[in-house]
Design an enzyme around this catalytic site. Structure first.
Site, PDB file in Angstrom:
ATOM      1  N   LYS A 263     -29.024 -43.518 -52.422  1.00 19.51           N
ATOM      2  CA  LYS A 263     -28.193 -42.854 -51.422  1.00 19.51           C
ATOM      3  C   LYS A 263     -27.756 -41.474 -51.911  1.00 19.51           C
ATOM      4  CE  LYS A 263     -26.100 -47.164 -49.727  1.00 19.51           C
ATOM      5  NZ  LYS A 263     -26.433 -47.048 -48.290  1.00 19.51           N
ATOM      6  N   ARG A 337     -30.260 -57.130 -45.595  1.00 13.16           N
ATOM      7  CA  ARG A 337     -31.046 -58.114 -44.841  1.00 13.16           C
ATOM      8  C   ARG A 337     -31.912 -58.969 -45.762  1.00 13.16           C
ATOM      9  NH1 ARG A 337     -33.573 -53.317 -41.443  1.00 13.16           N
ATOM     10  NH2 ARG A 337     -31.522 -52.532 -42.047  1.00 13.16           N
TER      11      ARG A 337
END
Length: 508
Positions: A263, A337
């Site tokens: 990130k 996920r």
């Protein structure tokens, strides 16, 4: 902090000894002859006070009033929203140094929703994070008295709201902790501490057990971190063991760098909040322990860090999930996920009546809904409506998004059964479609709380959402005639709901 429910009108409120008296005044206020009524009436008459939501008037040591400080707070129509606005505006009164006892009195009749809003609003504004601020100003507030004219009519709502407040506080506390003070092992210890509460059991698994379960997706995410993963299983048994449980799965990424797909540096510190789904599961179990409803609930928390390292999963790697489905990892920052899919598959072992996952899953959901409503996805219409209604009742709002099969097209892969991302368009929906691939035909819902689990800026901190929504929903399911509309297997014995503790509730 302790909460008490007490019979109290304005005459009694004037005699209530406390450091701070907060009087909630609606727009239909009619002045009486007691000291507080006279003051409110004069203030409104001279336009020094307006009973609209959020409007305030304070004064100090008034003759005939026992409280050291008094605050009039407008609540408009007197509904839950108006009460929440009033208490949000009165935050400084609860945090003032030396304030140990606060009394909240409704100037008129109060319904259950308004009383719940008062309890949760008071708990929210009085919470102060102190763990890593040894020189910070800890709250001195130890007791809040909620005064109403007819306590019996609102006692059950009061008890439920106190339990929710305890759960929200726990979720906020763990969400706010820096990642080095909230590692997977520490999160597991918090779950074990909950197992000391009545009706709750806890099991914690480490890398060896998770490997034996063949949770290849979960293991892949954890590979780059020095901190060992933990898979936490909480159980609350409040009904007959033959009753199929509700399974809650909370994303527990205790820090998310994005892995190899790292990130940007700005605001990466806020990725300590990436375990707020897990924190909400802890909060729900704290509330269940307080209320003891007639329902069985399993809580699953896959906890790990997502770090860049020579061992980290790489873009293009293919991993095998517990379900046997292979996954091409196109973006290592879509790690939530991956841990959830294995936890959902494990959850199926419990033969649940319904399964709900809670996760700070996608930035796309923040763009779509901001910080007002959580994103809701559901495979079952009755389940979706029940969750939406629970959120409305709790003031913990959600918005349903679609799950059309066409959204799964982008998850197709040339090298695996499915990819873990499908590009930027409809990112929150395609993430939900990915998760749906692991739940089979069991009624399932997914709450994307990326926009609602915490606030940024000067108000930076965890919100404790969606504990209120989930507890409201579980309490509704615990009613004898409620669960049948949400596809609970028929013919299973249900215990009668246990009465909520009323009149006086204390919790820390």
């Amino acid at each position: 902090m302790n909460f008490d429910l007490k019979t109290m009108d304005l005459r009694a409120a004037a005699a209530e000894k406390c450091d701070q008296l907060v009087v909630l005044v609606g727009q239909d206020f009619v002045a009486g002859t007691d000291p507080l009524s006279a003051l409110i009436g004069e203030a409104i008459k001279h336009k020094d006070f307006d009973p609209k939501p959020g409007k305030l008037l304070s004064f100090y040591q008034s003759a005939g009033i026992a409280a050291r400080r008094v605050l009039f707070a407008g609540i408009g129509l007197g509904d839950a929203r108006g009460v929440r606005q009033a208490l949000a505006g009165a935050a400084a009164a609860f945090r003032s140094p030396g304030t140990k006892r606060v009394a909240i009195c409704f100037a008129a009749e109060a319904n259950a929703a308004a009383v719940s809003a008062a309890v949760q609003g008071a708990a929210h504004v009085s919470y102060v994070y102190t763990l890593t601020k040894p020189k910070g100003e800890a709250s001195s507030l130890s007791r809040v008295v909620v005064g109403v004219r007819e306590p019996t009519a609102v006692a059950q709502a009061f008890a439920s709201s106190v339990a929710v407040a305890l759960g929200v506080e726990l979720a906020r506390e763990w969400g706010n902790r820096p990642a080095n003070h909230a590692t997977p092992r520490m999160l597991a210890d918090a779950a074990k501490a909950l197992a000391k509460q009545p009706g709750i059991a806890c099991k914690v698994m480490g890398p060896a057990e998770v490997s034996r379960l063949k949770m290849g997706a979960f293991l892949a995410v954890a590979r780059g971190s020095e901190e060992p993963l933990r898979f936490i299983e909480l159980r609350y048994t409040g009904a007959a063991r033959s009753q199929a449980p509700v399974v809650l799965v909370g994303k527990g990424i205790t820090f998310d760098t994005g892995g190899i797909s790292i990130k940007p540096a700005p605001e990466m510190d806020e990725m300590k909040f990436d375990m707020c789904g897990a924190a909400s599961v802890l909060g729900v179990f704290r509330a269940l322990a307080q209320l003891q409803p007639a329902i069985n609930v399993v809580g699953l928390i896959p906890a790990c860090e997502n770090m860049p390292d020579g061992r980290s999963v790489k873009p293009g790697d293919v991993v095998t999930s517990m379900s046997g489905q292979t996954i091409e990892v196109l973006n290592t920052d879509a790690e939530g996920r991956l841990v959830l899919c294995d936890a959902l598959c494990y959850g199926m072992r419990h033969k649940p009546a319904v399964i709900v996952d809670i996760a700070t899953l996608t930035g796309a959901c923040v763009i779509a809904l901001g910080g007002v409503r959580s994103g809701l996805f559901a495979s079952d219409e009755a389940l979706a409506q029940a969750l939406l209604a629970a959120g409305e009742g709790a003031g913990d709002l959600a918005w349903r998004l679609p799950l059309d099969d066409e959204y799964a097209e982008g998850l197709k892969s040339n090298f695996a059964d499915l990819a873990n991302v499908a590009g930027r368009p409809a990112g929150s929906i395609t993430a939900a479609k990915f998760l749906q691939s692991f739940v089979g035909e069991v009624p399932w819902a997914h709450l994307d709380i990326a926009g609602t689990a915490w606030k940024s800026g000067t108000a930076k901190g965890a919100t404790g959402r969606p504990v209120g929504l989930l507890v409201n929903w579980l309490l509704a399911r615990a009613q004898p005639d409620a669960a049948s509309s949400e596809n609970v297997p028929r013919g299973r014995a249900k215990k009668a709901p246990r009465p909520a503790r009323a009149a006086k509730i204390s919790g820390t």
